[in-house]
Design a protein around this motif. Structure first.
Motif, PDB file in Angstrom:
ATOM      1  N   GLY A   1       0.814  -1.204   0.000  1.00 37.52           N
ATOM      2  CA  GLY A   1       0.000   0.000   0.000  1.00 37.52           C
ATOM      3  C   GLY A   1       0.842   1.245   0.000  1.00 37.52           C
ATOM      4  N   GLU A   2       0.176   2.367  -0.082  1.00 37.09           N
ATOM      5  CA  GLU A   2       0.842   3.670  -0.109  1.00 37.09           C
ATOM      6  C   GLU A   2       1.406   4.027   1.255  1.00 37.09           C
ATOM      7  OE1 GLU A   2       1.175   6.907  -2.677  1.00 37.09           O
ATOM      8  OE2 GLU A   2       2.604   6.053  -1.244  1.00 37.09           O
ATOM      9  N   ASN A   3       2.546   4.726   1.247  1.00 32.13           N
ATOM     10  CA  ASN A   3       3.151   5.239   2.467  1.00 32.13           C
ATOM     11  C   ASN A   3       3.536   6.694   2.208  1.00 32.13           C
ATOM     12  OD1 ASN A   3       4.321   5.067   5.146  1.00 32.13           O
ATOM     13  ND2 ASN A   3       6.289   5.186   4.128  1.00 32.13           N
ATOM     14  N   VAL A   4       3.106   7.587   3.090  1.00 32.34           N
ATOM     15  CA  VAL A   4       3.384   9.015   2.915  1.00 32.34           C
ATOM     16  C   VAL A   4       4.162   9.518   4.134  1.00 32.34           C
ATOM     17  CG1 VAL A   4       2.384  11.303   2.643  1.00 32.34           C
ATOM     18  CG2 VAL A   4       1.305   9.337   1.541  1.00 32.34           C
ATOM     19  N   GLU A   5       5.293  10.127   3.875  1.00 37.93           N
ATOM     20  CA  GLU A   5       6.094  10.714   4.949  1.00 37.93           C
ATOM     21  C   GLU A   5       6.115  12.230   4.794  1.00 37.93           C
ATOM     22  OE1 GLU A   5       9.088   6.972   5.835  1.00 37.93           O
ATOM     23  OE2 GLU A   5       9.889   8.970   5.487  1.00 37.93           O
ATOM     24  N   GLN A   6       6.025  12.923   5.920  1.00 37.28           N
ATOM     25  CA  GLN A   6       5.879  14.384   5.910  1.00 37.28           C
ATOM     26  C   GLN A   6       6.926  14.998   6.829  1.00 37.28           C
ATOM     27  OE1 GLN A   6       1.822  15.572   6.604  1.00 37.28           O
ATOM     28  NE2 GLN A   6       2.325  17.722   6.897  1.00 37.28           N
ATOM     29  N   HIS A   7       7.549  16.084   6.329  1.00 36.44           N
ATOM     30  CA  HIS A   7       8.581  16.778   7.103  1.00 36.44           C
ATOM     31  C   HIS A   7       8.494  18.287   6.876  1.00 36.44           C
ATOM     32  CE1 HIS A   7      10.628  13.020   7.971  1.00 36.44           C
ATOM     33  NE2 HIS A   7      10.404  12.686   6.721  1.00 36.44           N
ATOM     34  N   PRO A   8       8.802  19.098   7.895  1.00 38.28           N
ATOM     35  CA  PRO A   8       9.141  18.696   9.253  1.00 38.28           C
ATOM     36  C   PRO A   8       7.891  18.408  10.069  1.00 38.28           C
ATOM     37  CG  PRO A   8       9.158  21.072   9.100  1.00 38.28           C
ATOM     38  CD  PRO A   8       8.827  20.567   7.723  1.00 38.28           C
ATOM     39  N   SER A   9       8.041  17.914  11.260  1.00 31.78           N
ATOM     40  CA  SER A   9       6.889  17.661  12.119  1.00 31.78           C
ATOM     41  C   SER A   9       6.423  18.952  12.794  1.00 31.78           C
ATOM     42  CB  SER A   9       7.202  16.598  13.170  1.00 31.78           C
ATOM     43  OG  SER A   9       8.316  16.991  13.933  1.00 31.78           O
ATOM     44  N   THR A  10       7.346  19.881  13.025  1.00 30.47           N
ATOM     45  CA  THR A  10       6.989  21.200  13.544  1.00 30.47           C
ATOM     46  C   THR A  10       7.765  22.255  12.776  1.00 30.47           C
ATOM     47  OG1 THR A  10       8.690  21.104  15.255  1.00 30.47           O
ATOM     48  CG2 THR A  10       6.497  20.339  15.858  1.00 30.47           C
ATOM     49  N   LEU A  11       7.159  23.421  12.639  1.00 29.83           N
ATOM     50  CA  LEU A  11       7.769  24.507  11.877  1.00 29.83           C
ATOM     51  C   LEU A  11       7.352  25.826  12.502  1.00 29.83           C
ATOM     52  CD1 LEU A  11       9.344  25.419   9.358  1.00 29.83           C
ATOM     53  CD2 LEU A  11       7.211  25.237   8.056  1.00 29.83           C
ATOM     54  N   SER A  12       8.327  26.617  12.898  1.00 31.12           N
ATOM     55  CA  SER A  12       8.060  27.917  13.482  1.00 31.12           C
ATOM     56  C   SER A  12       8.628  28.985  12.552  1.00 31.12           C
ATOM     57  CB  SER A  12       8.704  28.023  14.868  1.00 31.12           C
ATOM     58  OG  SER A  12       8.419  29.268  15.460  1.00 31.12           O
ATOM     59  N   VAL A  13       7.786  29.934  12.152  1.00 32.53           N
ATOM     60  CA  VAL A  13       8.222  30.991  11.233  1.00 32.53           C
ATOM     61  C   VAL A  13       7.766  32.339  11.764  1.00 32.53           C
ATOM     62  CG1 VAL A  13       8.205  29.491   9.202  1.00 32.53           C
ATOM     63  CG2 VAL A  13       6.154  30.808   9.782  1.00 32.53           C
ATOM     64  N   GLN A  14       8.471  33.365  11.341  1.00 32.58           N
ATOM     65  CA  GLN A  14       8.095  34.719  11.696  1.00 32.58           C
ATOM     66  C   GLN A  14       7.010  35.191  10.734  1.00 32.58           C
ATOM     67  OE1 GLN A  14      10.025  35.583  14.390  1.00 32.58           O
ATOM     68  NE2 GLN A  14       8.576  37.255  14.745  1.00 32.58           N
ATOM     69  N   GLU A  15       6.067  35.953  11.253  1.00 34.66           N
ATOM     70  CA  GLU A  15       5.005  36.490  10.401  1.00 34.66           C
ATOM     71  C   GLU A  15       5.614  37.207   9.204  1.00 34.66           C
ATOM     72  OE1 GLU A  15       2.383  39.098  12.473  1.00 34.66           O
ATOM     73  OE2 GLU A  15       1.124  39.498  10.722  1.00 34.66           O
ATOM     74  N   GLY A  16       5.083  36.896   8.018  1.00 38.21           N
ATOM     75  CA  GLY A  16       5.580  37.495   6.798  1.00 38.21           C
ATOM     76  C   GLY A  16       6.571  36.636   6.047  1.00 38.21           C
ATOM     77  N   ASP A  17       7.186  35.680   6.746  1.00 36.14           N
ATOM     78  CA  ASP A  17       8.111  34.759   6.089  1.00 36.14           C
ATOM     79  C   ASP A  17       7.337  33.658   5.379  1.00 36.14           C
ATOM     80  OD1 ASP A  17      10.764  34.846   8.622  1.00 36.14           O
ATOM     81  OD2 ASP A  17      10.183  36.254   7.025  1.00 36.14           O
ATOM     82  N   SER A  18       8.077  32.834   4.621  1.00 38.40           N
ATOM     83  CA  SER A  18       7.464  31.698   3.917  1.00 38.40           C
ATOM     84  C   SER A  18       7.618  30.419   4.721  1.00 38.40           C
ATOM     85  CB  SER A  18       8.116  31.517   2.544  1.00 38.40           C
ATOM     86  OG  SER A  18       7.856  32.634   1.719  1.00 38.40           O
ATOM     87  N   ALA A  19       6.700  29.502   4.499  1.00 43.27           N
ATOM     88  CA  ALA A  19       6.752  28.174   5.127  1.00 43.27           C
ATOM     89  C   ALA A  19       6.681  27.123   4.029  1.00 43.27           C
ATOM     90  CB  ALA A  19       5.598  27.993   6.104  1.00 43.27           C
ATOM     91  N   VAL A  20       7.497  26.080   4.158  1.00 44.99           N
ATOM     92  CA  VAL A  20       7.509  24.989   3.174  1.00 44.99           C
ATOM     93  C   VAL A  20       7.401  23.657   3.907  1.00 44.99           C
ATOM     94  CG1 VAL A  20       8.752  23.849   1.310  1.00 44.99           C
ATOM     95  CG2 VAL A  20       8.955  26.335   1.618  1.00 44.99           C
ATOM     96  N   ILE A  21       6.487  22.838   3.474  1.00 46.92           N
ATOM     97  CA  ILE A  21       6.291  21.494   4.034  1.00 46.92           C
ATOM     98  C   ILE A  21       6.465  20.493   2.891  1.00 46.92           C
ATOM     99  CG2 ILE A  21       4.720  19.948   5.245  1.00 46.92           C
ATOM    100  CD1 ILE A  21       3.228  22.498   6.211  1.00 46.92           C
ATOM    101  N   LYS A  22       7.211  19.425   3.167  1.00 45.91           N
ATOM    102  CA  LYS A  22       7.508  18.456   2.107  1.00 45.91           C
ATOM    103  C   LYS A  22       6.955  17.083   2.456  1.00 45.91           C
ATOM    104  CE  LYS A  22      11.719  20.900   0.784  1.00 45.91           C
ATOM    105  NZ  LYS A  22      13.181  20.825   0.544  1.00 45.91           N
ATOM    106  N   CYS A  23       6.479  16.397   1.423  1.00 52.19           N
ATOM    107  CA  CYS A  23       5.957  15.033   1.574  1.00 52.19           C
ATOM    108  C   CYS A  23       6.530  14.139   0.491  1.00 52.19           C
ATOM    109  CB  CYS A  23       4.435  15.019   1.518  1.00 52.19           C
ATOM    110  SG  CYS A  23       3.661  15.762   2.965  1.00 52.19           S
ATOM    111  N   THR A  24       6.810  12.905   0.855  1.00 54.79           N
ATOM    112  CA  THR A  24       7.203  11.898  -0.118  1.00 54.79           C
ATOM    113  C   THR A  24       6.196  10.762  -0.083  1.00 54.79           C
ATOM    114  OG1 THR A  24       8.623  10.751   1.463  1.00 54.79           O
ATOM    115  CG2 THR A  24       9.648  12.452   0.121  1.00 54.79           C
ATOM    116  N   TYR A  25       6.000  10.109  -1.214  1.00 60.88           N
ATOM    117  CA  TYR A  25       5.063   8.982  -1.291  1.00 60.88           C
ATOM    118  C   TYR A  25       5.760   7.800  -1.939  1.00 60.88           C
ATOM    119  CZ  TYR A  25       4.256  10.677  -6.099  1.00 60.88           C
ATOM    120  OH  TYR A  25       4.404  11.095  -7.406  1.00 60.88           O
ATOM    121  N   SER A  26       5.223   6.627  -1.718  1.00 60.43           N
ATOM    122  CA  SER A  26       5.908   5.413  -2.171  1.00 60.43           C
ATOM    123  C   SER A  26       5.302   4.796  -3.422  1.00 60.43           C
ATOM    124  CB  SER A  26       5.907   4.369  -1.046  1.00 60.43           C
ATOM    125  OG  SER A  26       4.578   4.005  -0.715  1.00 60.43           O
TER     126      SER A  26
END
Lengths: 113, 115
Positions: free
Chosen positions: A1-26
């Protein structure tokens, strides 16, 4: 079956900055990739999705990119605001799998004013 | 137009008790789903129903049964509750178009504690 991994588990950013979340799938047959936002104690809500025939999709401050060769996809939030603070989940589903989503473990995003 | 409605919102059970979680949608969707969400984890699919009269196991079906009562309603039953089933349960629904996945819409969840 499919497996999805997500990183990071927590992300702290300053207001106005950008945030990026990455996922990989199998599963290379996966072809639908939604992103959900979940505020504390609330339901998951769809914020954007992408299908495998598209490499990038944008909706105002939110964008998602997909790299099918590498089997990963990313969520980009620009000009972050305090109301963007939440847990974000990526998910994937293979074609003809009956729309059965496999979710990543989630990323807790904190936007500091 | 309420979307997906789940009842109850909260429930406390003792080990061994049974109960049924109710879910109804008013969006005329064919497909419905039950997920569980444990602390610090993503949602895991328990069961799903592609259309009225059909059900299929998901990733974590053990200890649960489901009934697709009609197009609107999809219930989840715990026959003999165990502490490991303490979780938040979400119901979702989606349209079904041939070979094209559609967004899932979630209810507000049922917070279930088993002592």
């Amino acid at each position: 079956g499919e497996n999805v991994e997500q990183h990071p588990s927590t992300l702290s950013v300053q207001e106005g900055d950008s945030a990026v979340i990455k996922c990989t799938y199998s599963d290379s047959a996966s072809n639908y990739f939604p992103w959900y936002k979940q505020e504390l104690g609330k339901r998951p809500q769809l914020i954007i999705d992408i299908r495998s025939n598209v490499g990038e999709k944008k909706d105002q401050r939110i964008a998602v990119t997909l790299n099918k060769t590498a089997k990963h996809f990313s969520l980009h939030i620009t000009e972050t605001q305090p109301e963007d603070s939440a847990v974000y989940f990526c998910a994937a589903t293979p074609r003809d799998a009956g729309n059965k989503l496999t979710f990543g473990g989630g990323t807790r995003v904190l936007v500091k004013p | 137009n309420a979307g997906v409605t789940q009842t109850p919102k909260f429930q406390v059970l003792k080990t061994g008790q049974s109960m049924t979680l109710q879910c109804a949608q008013d969006m005329n969707h064919n497909s419905m789903y039950w997920y569980r969400q444990d602390p610090g984890m993503g949602l895991r699919l328990i069961y799903y129903s592609a259309s009225e009269g059909t059900t299929d196991k998901g990733e974590v079906p053990n200890g649960y049964n489901v009934s697709r009562l009609n197009k609107r309603e999809f219930s989840l039953r715990l026959e003999s509750a165990a502490p490991s089933q303490t979780s938040v349960y979400f119901c979702a629904s989606s349209e079904q178009r041939h070979r094209t996945d559609q967004p899932q819409h979630f209810g507000d969840g049922t917070r279930l504690s088993i002592l």
